[in-house]
Design an enzyme around this catalytic site. Structure first.
Site, PDB file in Angstrom:
ATOM      1  N   CYS A   1       4.571   0.388  -3.787  1.00 55.56           N
ATOM      2  CA  CYS A   1       3.631   1.512  -3.823  1.00 55.56           C
ATOM      3  C   CYS A   1       2.759   1.488  -5.067  1.00 55.56           C
ATOM      4  O   CYS A   1       3.279   1.517  -6.191  1.00 55.56           O
ATOM      5  CB  CYS A   1       4.419   2.818  -3.770  1.00 55.56           C
ATOM      6  SG  CYS A   1       3.397   4.298  -3.951  1.00 55.56           S
TER       7      CYS A   1
ATOM      8  N   TYR B   1      -6.773   3.701   1.698  1.00 55.52           N
ATOM      9  CA  TYR B   1      -5.987   4.366   2.737  1.00 55.52           C
ATOM     10  C   TYR B   1      -6.917   4.990   3.784  1.00 55.52           C
ATOM     11  O   TYR B   1      -6.611   5.001   4.980  1.00 55.52           O
ATOM     12  CB  TYR B   1      -5.099   5.450   2.126  1.00 55.52           C
ATOM     13  CG  TYR B   1      -3.974   4.892   1.285  1.00 55.52           C
ATOM     14  CD1 TYR B   1      -2.713   4.669   1.832  1.00 55.52           C
ATOM     15  CD2 TYR B   1      -4.172   4.585  -0.058  1.00 55.52           C
ATOM     16  CE1 TYR B   1      -1.682   4.163   1.069  1.00 55.52           C
ATOM     17  CE2 TYR B   1      -3.140   4.071  -0.836  1.00 55.52           C
ATOM     18  CZ  TYR B   1      -1.897   3.855  -0.270  1.00 55.52           C
ATOM     19  OH  TYR B   1      -0.878   3.341  -1.029  1.00 55.52           O
TER      20      TYR B   1
END
Length: 240
Positions: free
Chosen positions: A56, A187
């Site tokens: 992440c 994203y």
């Protein structure tokens, strides 16, 4: 990917808006540490624990700051499996993982439920946990990174600091601009569900990258000749 709804785990995906755009829900734990008791979370060694995933980029920025400020012996660490399955982030025997030695949970969602048994929302990293009060202090990556950068002065390496007073407005503006176009922009591209939403997101991402490219063609770092939090926030997205 999944989420908790009133304390119950579901495997629902992110819900786009009516135009197919990815909408990131806000983080819900936003407490701060304090040196003077103005918050319930005093700066203390060995009181706090960091949960992260090496996969992440948001957790990566917190890990970087913990390392650079030499807080490894001050703030503990657990690392989930790098692959997220239907159960969300899980602790495993993967060679890169570190088990939950604090709460002894199998899944990260269990840590969230310890903080709030009726929690509704995504189960994300990083998570800063208070072992004393048995709750989550903060799960917003920028907040956690900045606390590591600017607090724990009694125990941190004072020779490095990436949020100098005279550059703070510039750093904040740069981080915010890059967040919308690049950090979250990738994203918005990947999770767009319509061509229109994707086209808009990829255009914003391209312009954001071109803007940073122009800045970095004229100065060593994003805010001049000083390495700052803005550079680390951009780096963790770019390196992926």
């Amino acid at each position: 990917m999944g989420l908790l709804v009133n304390g119950q785990w579901t495997t629902d995906w992110y819900q786009p808006d009516i135009n197919g755009k990815f909408v990131r829900p806000p983080t819900q734990f936003r407490q701060r540490l304090s040196t003077d008791g103005t918050t319930p979370f005093r700066e203390e060694p060995n009181r706090y624990h960091l949960y992260v995933s090496l996969a992440c980029p948001w957790a990566h920025r917190a890990l970087i700051m913990r390392k650079l400020r030499k807080l490894e012996e001050v703030v503990g660490l657990s690392i989930v499996d790098p692959v997220m399955g239907n159960d969300g982030w899980a602790f495993s025997n993967h060679q890169s993982a570190i088990p939950d030695t604090v709460n002894h949970c199998r899944f990260l969602r269990e840590v969230y439920l310890l903080a709030d048994p009726q929690y509704t929302g995504r189960v994300t990293v990083p998570v800063l946990w208070d072992k004393q009060r048995q709750t989550i202090v903060n799960n917003e990556s920028l907040d956690v990174m900045r606390m590591f950068d600017t607090q724990f002065e009694e125990w941190a390496d004072s020779s490095v600091q990436f949020y100098p007073d005279d550059l703070q407005p510039q750093i904040d503006a740069m981080i915010d601009e890059n967040y919308h176009s690049i950090n979250n922009g990738v994203y918005k591209c990947g999770f767009a569900t319509t061509q229109e939403a994707y086209d808009q997101a990829i255009d914003e991402l391209r312009h954001g990258l071109e803007r940073c490219e122009k800045i970095l063609s004229q100065s060593r770092y994003l805010c001049g000749d000083v390495l700052t939090e803005a550079d680390w926030c951009l780096f963790t997205t770019l390196v992926r």
